[in-house]
Design a protein around this motif. Structure first.
Motif, PDB file in Angstrom:
ATOM      1  N   PRO A 278      56.030  53.265  57.180  1.00  0.00           N
ATOM      2  CA  PRO A 278      55.144  54.440  57.187  1.00  0.00           C
ATOM      3  C   PRO A 278      54.114  54.327  56.064  1.00  0.00           C
ATOM      4  O   PRO A 278      54.419  53.814  54.982  1.00  0.00           O
ATOM      5  N   ASN A 279      52.908  54.813  56.349  1.00  0.00           N
ATOM      6  CA  ASN A 279      51.872  54.799  55.317  1.00  0.00           C
ATOM      7  C   ASN A 279      51.954  56.084  54.473  1.00  0.00           C
ATOM      8  O   ASN A 279      52.704  57.009  54.798  1.00  0.00           O
ATOM      9  N   ALA A 280      51.186  56.120  53.405  1.00  0.00           N
ATOM     10  CA  ALA A 280      51.229  57.251  52.468  1.00  0.00           C
ATOM     11  C   ALA A 280      50.884  58.573  53.158  1.00  0.00           C
ATOM     12  O   ALA A 280      51.492  59.608  52.876  1.00  0.00           O
ATOM     13  N   GLU A 281      49.926  58.530  54.075  1.00  0.00           N
ATOM     14  CA  GLU A 281      49.525  59.752  54.795  1.00  0.00           C
ATOM     15  C   GLU A 281      50.673  60.277  55.656  1.00  0.00           C
ATOM     16  O   GLU A 281      50.941  61.483  55.680  1.00  0.00           O
ATOM     17  N   GLN A 282      51.355  59.387  56.366  1.00  0.00           N
ATOM     18  CA  GLN A 282      52.493  59.803  57.192  1.00  0.00           C
ATOM     19  C   GLN A 282      53.601  60.377  56.316  1.00  0.00           C
ATOM     20  O   GLN A 282      54.153  61.431  56.628  1.00  0.00           O
TER      21      GLN A 282
ATOM     22  N   ASN B  99      56.768  64.850  54.457  1.00  0.00           N
ATOM     23  CA  ASN B  99      57.330  65.560  53.301  1.00  0.00           C
ATOM     24  C   ASN B  99      56.939  67.029  53.308  1.00  0.00           C
ATOM     25  O   ASN B  99      57.698  67.878  52.850  1.00  0.00           O
ATOM     26  N   SER B 100      55.759  67.327  53.866  1.00  0.00           N
ATOM     27  CA  SER B 100      55.322  68.719  53.945  1.00  0.00           C
ATOM     28  C   SER B 100      55.950  69.450  55.133  1.00  0.00           C
ATOM     29  O   SER B 100      55.875  70.670  55.230  1.00  0.00           O
ATOM     30  N   GLN B 101      56.556  68.693  56.043  1.00  0.00           N
ATOM     31  CA  GLN B 101      57.237  69.273  57.203  1.00  0.00           C
ATOM     32  C   GLN B 101      58.624  68.632  57.318  1.00  0.00           C
ATOM     33  O   GLN B 101      58.878  67.819  58.215  1.00  0.00           O
ATOM     34  N   PRO B 102      59.535  68.994  56.403  1.00  0.00           N
ATOM     35  CA  PRO B 102      60.825  68.294  56.296  1.00  0.00           C
ATOM     36  C   PRO B 102      61.750  68.463  57.496  1.00  0.00           C
ATOM     37  O   PRO B 102      62.729  67.737  57.612  1.00  0.00           O
ATOM     38  N   THR B 103      61.433  69.390  58.405  1.00  0.00           N
ATOM     39  CA  THR B 103      62.288  69.554  59.581  1.00  0.00           C
ATOM     40  C   THR B 103      61.769  68.768  60.790  1.00  0.00           C
ATOM     41  O   THR B 103      62.328  68.882  61.877  1.00  0.00           O
ATOM     42  N   THR B 104      60.722  67.952  60.585  1.00  0.00           N
ATOM     43  CA  THR B 104      60.260  67.058  61.646  1.00  0.00           C
ATOM     44  C   THR B 104      61.420  66.166  62.050  1.00  0.00           C
ATOM     45  O   THR B 104      62.082  65.583  61.191  1.00  0.00           O
ATOM     46  N   GLN B 105      61.669  66.066  63.348  1.00  0.00           N
ATOM     47  CA  GLN B 105      62.810  65.282  63.813  1.00  0.00           C
ATOM     48  C   GLN B 105      62.391  63.907  64.317  1.00  0.00           C
ATOM     49  O   GLN B 105      61.326  63.741  64.917  1.00  0.00           O
ATOM     50  N   PHE B 106      63.278  62.952  64.069  1.00  0.00           N
ATOM     51  CA  PHE B 106      63.094  61.581  64.508  1.00  0.00           C
ATOM     52  C   PHE B 106      64.356  61.104  65.204  1.00  0.00           C
ATOM     53  O   PHE B 106      65.459  61.513  64.849  1.00  0.00           O
TER      54      PHE B 106
ATOM     55  N   ILE C  59      67.512  63.058  63.634  1.00  0.00           N
ATOM     56  CA  ILE C  59      67.677  63.438  62.237  1.00  0.00           C
ATOM     57  C   ILE C  59      66.377  64.041  61.718  1.00  0.00           C
ATOM     58  O   ILE C  59      65.284  63.543  62.008  1.00  0.00           O
ATOM     59  N   ASP C  60      66.504  65.094  60.915  1.00  0.00           N
ATOM     60  CA  ASP C  60      65.353  65.699  60.247  1.00  0.00           C
ATOM     61  C   ASP C  60      64.824  64.759  59.167  1.00  0.00           C
ATOM     62  O   ASP C  60      65.595  64.028  58.530  1.00  0.00           O
ATOM     63  N   TRP C  61      63.514  64.846  58.936  1.00  0.00           N
ATOM     64  CA  TRP C  61      62.894  64.019  57.908  1.00  0.00           C
ATOM     65  C   TRP C  61      63.574  64.210  56.556  1.00  0.00           C
ATOM     66  O   TRP C  61      63.794  63.244  55.826  1.00  0.00           O
ATOM     67  N   LYS C  62      63.950  65.444  56.217  1.00  0.00           N
ATOM     68  CA  LYS C  62      64.532  65.696  54.890  1.00  0.00           C
ATOM     69  C   LYS C  62      65.764  64.824  54.645  1.00  0.00           C
ATOM     70  O   LYS C  62      66.047  64.457  53.502  1.00  0.00           O
ATOM     71  N   ASP C  63      66.478  64.460  55.712  1.00  0.00           N
ATOM     72  CA  ASP C  63      67.654  63.608  55.575  1.00  0.00           C
ATOM     73  C   ASP C  63      67.298  62.118  55.525  1.00  0.00           C
ATOM     74  O   ASP C  63      68.150  61.288  55.207  1.00  0.00           O
ATOM     75  N   LEU C  64      66.044  61.810  55.835  1.00  0.00           N
ATOM     76  CA  LEU C  64      65.580  60.423  55.797  1.00  0.00           C
ATOM     77  C   LEU C  64      64.867  60.078  54.488  1.00  0.00           C
ATOM     78  O   LEU C  64      64.628  58.911  54.196  1.00  0.00           O
ATOM     79  N   ILE C  65      64.559  61.101  53.696  1.00  0.00           N
ATOM     80  CA  ILE C  65      63.803  60.893  52.453  1.00  0.00           C
ATOM     81  C   ILE C  65      64.457  59.858  51.530  1.00  0.00           C
ATOM     82  O   ILE C  65      63.763  58.978  51.013  1.00  0.00           O
ATOM     83  N   PRO C  66      65.785  59.899  51.321  1.00  0.00           N
ATOM     84  CA  PRO C  66      66.378  58.863  50.439  1.00  0.00           C
ATOM     85  C   PRO C  66      66.125  57.440  50.949  1.00  0.00           C
ATOM     86  O   PRO C  66      65.921  56.522  50.144  1.00  0.00           O
TER      87      PRO C  66
END
Length: 96
Positions: free
Chosen positions: A65-69, A74-81, A15-22
């Motif tokens: 996750p820490n604030a830096e991570q 958030n600056s790279q929302p297509t990062t996959q996990f 899943i892309d980070w953007k989908d994990l934000i919520p």
């Protein structure tokens, strides 16, 4: 393999980070170290294996996750996990 581990294995998704934000906004993300097996961690949490989970936490092998991570992702929302859901948490691991 136990039924739980089979069920967790079937739920693994990339899943892309953007989908994990919520999930991050509700503080439900747990970052799993690359050296741990996501299914093993999910199983231990689901089975309430407190001793194992506390050991991983103390060794910083699983953590929030820490604030830096969060800022980086958030600056790279297509990062996959690689992810699995173990209510109420979403366990994430960097895709390799």
């Amino acid at each position: 393999m136990s039924d739980l581990k089979t069920q967790l294995k079937e739920q693994i998704a990339e899943i892309d980070w953007k989908d994990l934000i919520p999930h991050a906004q509700r503080d439900a993300i747990i970052l799993v170290d690359d050296n741990l097996d996501l299914i093993e961690v999910g199983s231990a949490i689901a089975l309430n294996d407190t001793k194992t989970v506390e050991n991983w936490i103390s060794e910083q092998l699983i953590q929030k996750p820490n604030a830096e991570q969060l800022s980086h992702w958030n600056s790279q929302p297509t990062t996959q996990f690689t992810t699995i859901i173990v209510q109420p948490f979403v366990l994430i691991k960097n895709c390799t």
